[in-house]
Motif scaffolding. Structure first.
Motif: not given
Length: 84
Positions: A48, A71, A50
């Protein structure tokens, strides 16, 4: 169900499409997650990314967003992003 999570840095050496977003070359922060069920061995990790407001300034159409979580698993698997 438990999860093993660690912080990672993604490195894009060239312009890279991640989850439909075209990112410029650079380093991005995120996590690697292993979801565990019972006594099974570590499964293939999920990634993931950020993205911060600063990361999105270089992305056409998203420069007014404050952040995003996307993702990055398929981009890591196909080699577009390196995990460190």
């Amino acid at each position: 169900m438990t999860a093993k999570i660690r912080k990672v840095t993604f490195v894009a050496k060239s312009e890279t499409e991640v989850d439909g977003i075209l990112l410029p070359p650079g380093k991005y922060q995120g996590i690697e997650r292993h979801t565990l069920e019972g006594d099974e061995a570590l499964p293939v990790p999920e990634y993931q990314m950020n993205l911060t407001e600063a990361d999105l300034k270089g992305v056409r159409g998203l420069d007014d967003f404050r952040g995003a979580i996307i993702d990055a698993t398929s981009s890591v698997k196909d080699g577009s992003l390196k995990v460190t």
